[in-house]
Design a protein around this motif. Structure first.
Motif, mmCIF file in Angstrom:
data_model
loop_
_atom_site.group_PDB
_atom_site.id
_atom_site.type_symbol
_atom_site.label_atom_id
_atom_site.label_comp_id
_atom_site.label_asym_id
_atom_site.label_seq_id
_atom_site.Cartn_x
_atom_site.Cartn_y
_atom_site.Cartn_z
ATOM 1 N N UNK A 31 20.137 39.386 8.312
ATOM 2 C CA UNK A 31 21.317 40.244 8.244
ATOM 3 C C UNK A 31 22.554 39.425 7.869
ATOM 4 N N UNK A 32 22.691 38.232 8.458
ATOM 5 C CA UNK A 32 23.822 37.373 8.140
ATOM 6 C C UNK A 32 23.793 36.869 6.715
ATOM 7 N N UNK A 33 22.574 36.614 6.214
ATOM 8 C CA UNK A 33 22.431 36.122 4.843
ATOM 9 C C UNK A 33 22.850 37.191 3.837
ATOM 10 N N UNK A 34 22.360 38.412 4.005
ATOM 11 C CA UNK A 34 22.705 39.463 3.040
ATOM 12 C C UNK A 34 24.166 39.892 3.206
ATOM 13 N N UNK A 35 24.717 39.735 4.419
ATOM 14 C CA UNK A 35 26.132 40.042 4.638
ATOM 15 C C UNK A 35 27.023 38.896 4.201
#
Length: 212
Positions: free
Chosen positions: A90-94
């Protein structure tokens, strides 16, 4: 699901994880998506429980292929170990190293690892796409503490980096580099019986026993 008792020393005191390129493509090779309808269900439940969203784009899939342990504590530890991995995706795509999702499911070395991992993707101008598989999960009591060690295999052969600016996907062929073994040291979050956090994470690369 195998369950066994291990001493605390079974998990390295410092989280050992080398950020390397996936098949020489240049992007960090860690933490991938959430598996189709299963991941969507996990995200929906998390939001209903007041937990941070773990919703991912349709082209990012995390597949967790494991059976929950009969022990309720071990089952909760495994579920939130998986949520920590989802939170990293989630942090990577955000594109957000300070994303609240990974902070909710981690502390100490594991939280620092998550921030550094996501930052690597941000600095390289990469996001993720494809399917990431996690399987052969096991849980183990850690000495006389309330901790639980969660281990699982990973196959990232179908998970790729995608350049944010160009949209180009760096596809690589499956090899021994596709296989890793995750070890996550879990403990109950303070004041929350059903919420577990990752304290430490260790990832071994090129693990032959995870192949097949």
């Amino acid at each position: 699901m195998a369950r066994r008792t291990l001493p605390l020393a079974a998990l390295t005191a410092a989280a050992a994880l080398t950020l390397t390129a996936c098949g020489g493509s240049g992007e960090p090779d860690d933490i991938k998506g959430a598996g189709g309808s299963a991941s969507a269900g996990a995200s929906d439940k998390a939001e209903k429980d007041g937990r941070p969203s773990l919703k991912l784009p349709e082209d990012v899939q995390l597949a967790f292929e494991s059976t929950p342990p009969s022990d309720s504590g071990h089952a909760a530890a495994l579920a939130d170990a998986e949520n920590y991995i989802r939170a990293l995706a989630h942090g990577i795509v955000a594109q957000d190293p300070e994303d609240e999702a990974h902070q909710f499911y981690s502390e100490g070395a594991a939280r620092q690892y998550a921030k550094e991992q996501i930052q690597q993707w941000v600095d390289g101008e990469w996001t993720a796409t494809g399917k990431d598989r996690y399987y052969r999960a096991e849980t183990a009591d850690v000495g006389k503490s309330k901790g639980v060690l969660v281990t699982m295999c990973r196959n990232q052969a179908e998970y790729f980096g995608k350049n944010i600016k160009t949209g180009k996907v760096e596809r690589t062929e499956e090899s021994i580099k596709s296989y890793q073994k995750f070890s996550l040291l879990m403990r109950p979050a303070q004041g929350a019986d059903e919420h577990w956090v990752v304290q430490q994470i260790e990832v071994q690369g090129e693990v032959k026993e995870c192949k097949g």
